[in-house]
Design an enzyme around this catalytic site. Structure first.
Site, PDB file in Angstrom:
ATOM      1  N   CYS A 375      25.260  -3.164  47.491  1.00 18.09           N
ATOM      2  CA  CYS A 375      26.538  -3.453  46.546  1.00 18.09           C
ATOM      3  C   CYS A 375      27.213  -4.693  46.607  1.00 18.09           C
ATOM      4  O   CYS A 375      27.797  -5.208  45.494  1.00 18.09           O
ATOM      5  CB  CYS A 375      27.372  -2.055  46.410  1.00 18.09           C
ATOM      6  SG  CYS A 375      27.353  -1.493  48.241  1.00 18.09           S
ATOM      7  N   ARG A 404      18.556  -0.945  57.999  1.00 16.68           N
ATOM      8  CA  ARG A 404      19.750  -0.226  58.857  1.00 16.68           C
ATOM      9  C   ARG A 404      19.158   0.116  60.187  1.00 16.68           C
ATOM     10  O   ARG A 404      18.117   0.494  60.424  1.00 16.68           O
ATOM     11  CB  ARG A 404      20.155   1.121  58.119  1.00 16.68           C
ATOM     12  CG  ARG A 404      20.507   0.893  56.774  1.00 16.68           C
ATOM     13  CD  ARG A 404      20.880   2.030  56.001  1.00 16.68           C
ATOM     14  NE  ARG A 404      21.448   1.916  54.736  1.00 16.68           N
ATOM     15  CZ  ARG A 404      21.867   2.850  53.861  1.00 16.68           C
ATOM     16  NH1 ARG A 404      21.791   3.769  54.149  1.00 16.68           N
ATOM     17  NH2 ARG A 404      22.257   2.094  52.583  1.00 16.68           N
ATOM     18  N   GLN A 422      16.000   0.699  48.126  1.00 17.99           N
ATOM     19  CA  GLN A 422      16.608   1.558  47.337  1.00 17.99           C
ATOM     20  C   GLN A 422      16.537   1.298  46.091  1.00 17.99           C
ATOM     21  O   GLN A 422      16.328   0.119  45.656  1.00 17.99           O
ATOM     22  CB  GLN A 422      18.175   1.411  47.663  1.00 17.99           C
ATOM     23  CG  GLN A 422      18.695   1.903  48.964  1.00 17.99           C
ATOM     24  CD  GLN A 422      20.045   1.742  49.292  1.00 17.99           C
ATOM     25  OE1 GLN A 422      20.626   0.613  48.972  1.00 17.99           O
ATOM     26  NE2 GLN A 422      20.646   2.954  49.626  1.00 17.99           N
ATOM     27  N   ASP A 424      18.473   1.093  43.406  1.00 19.09           N
ATOM     28  CA  ASP A 424      20.053   1.003  43.433  1.00 19.09           C
ATOM     29  C   ASP A 424      20.822   0.575  42.300  1.00 19.09           C
ATOM     30  O   ASP A 424      20.016  -0.611  41.904  1.00 19.09           O
ATOM     31  CB  ASP A 424      20.305   0.196  44.816  1.00 19.09           C
ATOM     32  CG  ASP A 424      21.857   0.429  45.423  1.00 19.09           C
ATOM     33  OD1 ASP A 424      22.329   1.149  44.812  1.00 19.09           O
ATOM     34  OD2 ASP A 424      22.137  -0.417  46.410  1.00 19.09           O
ATOM     35  N   HIS A 426      24.446  -0.213  40.301  1.00 23.00           N
ATOM     36  CA  HIS A 426      25.785  -0.275  40.444  1.00 23.00           C
ATOM     37  C   HIS A 426      26.255  -0.438  38.699  1.00 23.00           C
ATOM     38  O   HIS A 426      25.953  -1.400  38.200  1.00 23.00           O
ATOM     39  CB  HIS A 426      26.388  -1.373  41.050  1.00 23.00           C
ATOM     40  CG  HIS A 426      26.130  -1.002  42.674  1.00 23.00           C
ATOM     41  ND1 HIS A 426      25.097  -1.742  43.226  1.00 23.00           N
ATOM     42  CD2 HIS A 426      26.517  -0.429  43.625  1.00 23.00           C
ATOM     43  CE1 HIS A 426      24.665  -1.364  44.595  1.00 23.00           C
ATOM     44  NE2 HIS A 426      25.852  -0.379  44.546  1.00 23.00           N
ATOM     45  N   LYS A 507      31.341  11.551  46.499  1.00 24.98           N
ATOM     46  CA  LYS A 507      29.835  11.442  45.791  1.00 24.98           C
ATOM     47  C   LYS A 507      29.499  12.706  45.292  1.00 24.98           C
ATOM     48  O   LYS A 507      30.010  13.790  45.902  1.00 24.98           O
ATOM     49  CB  LYS A 507      28.889  10.882  46.562  1.00 24.98           C
ATOM     50  CG  LYS A 507      28.282  11.753  47.945  1.00 24.98           C
ATOM     51  CD  LYS A 507      27.257  10.841  48.593  1.00 24.98           C
ATOM     52  CE  LYS A 507      26.949  11.971  49.769  1.00 24.98           C
ATOM     53  NZ  LYS A 507      26.239  11.307  51.098  1.00 24.98           N
ATOM     54  N   HIS A 553      28.366   3.704  42.164  1.00 23.84           N
ATOM     55  CA  HIS A 553      27.183   3.550  43.003  1.00 23.84           C
ATOM     56  C   HIS A 553      26.022   4.582  42.651  1.00 23.84           C
ATOM     57  O   HIS A 553      26.520   5.763  42.864  1.00 23.84           O
ATOM     58  CB  HIS A 553      27.299   3.444  44.511  1.00 23.84           C
ATOM     59  CG  HIS A 553      28.460   2.729  44.989  1.00 23.84           C
ATOM     60  ND1 HIS A 553      28.099   1.428  46.078  1.00 23.84           N
ATOM     61  CD2 HIS A 553      29.580   2.719  44.789  1.00 23.84           C
ATOM     62  CE1 HIS A 553      29.243   1.104  46.061  1.00 23.84           C
ATOM     63  NE2 HIS A 553      30.045   1.612  45.547  1.00 23.84           N
TER      64      HIS A 553
END
Length: 680
Positions: A375, A404, A422, A424, A426, A507, A553
């Site tokens: 992000c 991670r 991911q 991912d 946004h 979330k 997100h």
RNA sequence: GCCCCUGUAGCUCAGUGGUAGAGCAACCGCCUUGUAAGCGGUAGGUCGUCAGUUCAAACCUGACCGGGGGCUCCA
């Protein structure tokens, strides 16, 4: 039922005179002559009734009740009843442990999903042999029909009785104790296990109950000790580590067997096992824990998954971006990750520092971090130029690989890895656009998951953890409410996950049930008012003013690798044709038919089908076996008969066959199944 | 990170103090076959790594690395 005249403060199960005649109760039932009614008198009798609900609260069947009390039976077939059975089984385990290991001190022993556990403080950890021994002792206790007898004690009495149980002492009067099974409500109680014949006290434990009436309610052939493990006292890493024994208990032998069969099925589907068997991916030790490599076959599945996702995202108005894997510390300081999440990040690399001959720093080194999230980078893309309201909602999408630093104990296959990708996105939009955007997003996400073959969902709403979050209460409340409304509009079951949100916003997560009923957290959608603030993101509104966008997100698969694993387990390795690494294997009856099948394969390949012809020096039967074990959706077999007729013969994964199918028809059937993304 | 278990050939496993074995897979032959294993042969391992104990270690001890089960954690 025992005659009232005998005045039992307990009851005796009816209908089993041979097992327990009224006479056998003499001496333990008391003879005070009182005429009392128990919950058992009102609702017991059926052996499946293990406890009662008295005025809404779960109580032992031996509880005395009055005519005005509302007493309902609670069957072992209900979740509460089953939990009581398991809780009682935990007591039996503890009794067995203390009989076998007199030095073992008791922790806590609650029922849990699919079973129970009990924690013990012991000098030597338990071994698998111990489990077998303990299981035998448990069976003996169960067969001895010990009664669970509830006894109210004062704190002084409890402290005196439990002088040898330091952990129980800690529970008495402690705040933490109120949340565990051992204590609760307004009074302290001890449950004594009494010998069926003599009434002698065999064992006892501080416990709020309730329990089954006696150990015969737990079928000896429906319990099993599963494993040992270590656990911290009350789950706190700062506390002593205790030895935990996990067990399971069921209402019947058949129920236990069914559960064990389920576990076997889950083990067969384990993605780590299937990943190796089907040559999909591996974890070379040389690379490091939690870091996978995908082999060609796994690479195919992954690419197909990604291609389809990419296409759907394009259709839904997403724009594709790419960002680096590594960045200077300042970015994650700005985003707050280093404040909240440094522990989960790989330690920094120090670069560009210069030291002179005397060891003085001439140029300060820079910390660079591997990115744990995409992000902040996407925010920089948003901020790379002035943005107009006309661009909103702006949807940036990336297959972004993140790293991670998962603790060594939690890494697990590709579902919990240290490096993963991911899907991912946004979404930057105005506050007004957000509800509509969330609706569209949930529709999109659920529709896409259905395309991959998952169709049984519920939603979970995770709310703020006040101790681990940034931003004001109002902003959180507003974001949470918008999410709640969007979730409710989907008409799916909605579960609350109190305090489960990320540090920057609430979330919604989509939970999916797989083919054998396990649930997996899939997509997450998070509303974020905080990062736009931290990054001072702005767009220009129609009136010329500068406004702050809100950010959503969302990851659909969460992690491609993890989603891969879920699909692998969901399908038990037998992917639907559109995802299967090899969609068709051609199997010649003899080598003479290789060329014929090669032509068929070429025509299939021209239609985009992933097809191989097995030309190995094996017999046809062996080739079938190999293709079957590779879980290939279609085997096309051809010998003299087929070649003469311009046909092929299908063998499907379920073993059925369809012979003499004209080549064109066969190709159409395969292509149609692939295009429709159906399972075969 | 903590506790327990675990690591022998590509895979599944046997081998508990005396210089490494099986099946499958691989490779080479023979066989030419109609819906889940045809036959024979060859090759393949410094027993996770590094120390230590011992005349001698796959085997005993320790550390480290990897895997499993939990605890904790999971933005």
């Amino acid at each position: 039922m025992l005659a009232r005249g005998q005045g039992s403060p307990w009851y005796c199960p009816s209908g089993q005179p041979s097992a327990r005649s009224p006479g056998s109760c003499r001496g333990i039932c008391g003879t005070d002559g009182r005429d009392v009614t128990t919950a058992f008198d009102r609702v017991g009798g059926d052996r499946s009734v293990v406890v009662a609900r008295v005025n809404g609260e779960l109580r032992d069947l031996a509880t005395e009740v009055s005519d005005t009390d509302v007493v309902e039976p609670v069957s072992v077939d209900t979740p509460e009843g089953l939990a009581v059975l398991r809780h009682s089984a935990a007591h039996v385990l503890a009794q067995a442990v203390q009989a076998a290991f007199p030095d073992a001190r008791l922790g806590i022993g609650p029922p849990v999903k699919d079973g129970f556990y009990y924690d013990f403080s012991v000098t030597e950890p338990f071994t698998p042999d111990d489990l077998a021994e303990l299981e035998k002792r448990m069976v003996a206790i169960l067969k001895s029909r010990q009664r669970f007898a509830r006894r109210v004690v004062t704190e002084e009495e409890a402290v005196r009785e439990l002088a040898a149980e330091p952990f129980k002492l800690r529970l008495i009067g402690s705040e933490g104790g109120a949340e565990v099974m051992e204590v609760g409500g307004s009074e302290l109680t001890i449950y004594d296990n009494l010998d069926a014949r003599t009434g002698e006290r065999c064992w006892g434990d501080l416990c709020r109950g309730p329990h089954v009436p006696d150990t015969s309610y737990i079928p000896p052939n429906a319990i099993k000790l599963m494993r040992t493990a270590a656990a911290y006292w009350l789950g706190d890493q700062a506390n002593e580590q205790l030895q935990r024994i996990y067990g399971t208990a069921w209402p019947s032998k058949d129920a236990l067997r069914e559960y064990l069969t389920f576990l076997e099925e889950a083990e067969k589907r384990d993605h780590r096992k299937l990943g190796a068997e089907l040559d999909l991916f591996s974890f070379p030790e040389e690379i490091g824990s939690g870091l996978a490599v995908f082999h060609p076959r796994g690479g195919v599945v992954r690419r197909v998954m990604e291609d389809y996702s990419r296409r759907r995202h394009e259709e839904a108005g997403y724009q594709f971006v790419n960002t680096p894997h590594i960045t200077k510390a300042a970015l994650f300081e700005k985003s707050g990750h280093l404040d909240w999440y440094a522990e989960g990040m790989y330690p920094p690399m120090q670069l560009d520092g210069e030291v002179d001959a005397d060891g003085n720093v001439r140029k300060q080194a820079q910390d660079y971090y591997l990115k744990p999230m995409n992000c902040p980078m996407h925010n920089l893309i948003f901020d790379s130029r002035g943005r107009s309201y006309r661009e909103l909602p702006l949807r940036l999408f990336e297959f972004g690989t993140v790293y991670r630093y998962e603790k060594s104990g939690v890494v697990q296959g590709i579902t919990r890895a240290r490096g993963f990708t991911q899907d991912d996105a946004h979404i930057y939009c105005t506050l007004e656009q957000m509800p509509g955007e969330l609706d569209a997003l949930l529709d999109f996400v659920l529709g896409l998951l259905r395309d991959y073959g998952l169709d049984d969902f519920y939603l979970e709403l995770s709310t703020r953890d006040p101790n681990k979050s940034v931003g004001s209460d109002e902003v959180w409340a507003q974001a949470t409410e918008i999410l709640r409304q969007a979730a409710e509009r989907q008409g799916l079951e909605l579960v609350l996950d109190e305090g489960g949100a990320a540090f920057y916003g609430p979330k919604i997560s989509v939970q999916a049930r797989d083919a054998i009923g396990r649930t997996w957290q899939m997509s997450t959608i998070q509303v974020d008012f905080n990062l736009p603030e931290r990054f001072s993101l702005e767009y220009q509104a129609p009136d010329g003013s500068r406004q702050r966008p809100v950010m959503i997100h969302r990851a659909l698969f969460g992690s491609i690798e993890r989603f891969f694993a879920i699909l692998l387990e969901h399908y038990a390795g037998a992917f639907p044709p559109w995802l299967a690494p090899v969609q068709v294997v051609g199997i010649p009856v003899t080598d003479a038919h290789i060329d014929y099948l090669a032509d068929v394969a070429a025509r299939l390949r021209a239609r985009g089908v992933r097809v191989e012809v097995d030309t190995a020096d094996d017999r046809m039967q062996k080739k079938i076996r190999n293709a079957q074990r590779a879980k290939v959706p279609y085997m096309l077999i051809a010998g003299e008969e087929d070649a003469a007729a311009g046909a092929v013969s299908f063998r499907y994964r379920d073993g059925t066959q369809k012979n003499g199918v004209p080549i064109d028809e066969a190709i159409d059937e395969i292509v149609a199944a692939i295009d429709a993304r159906v399972q075969v």
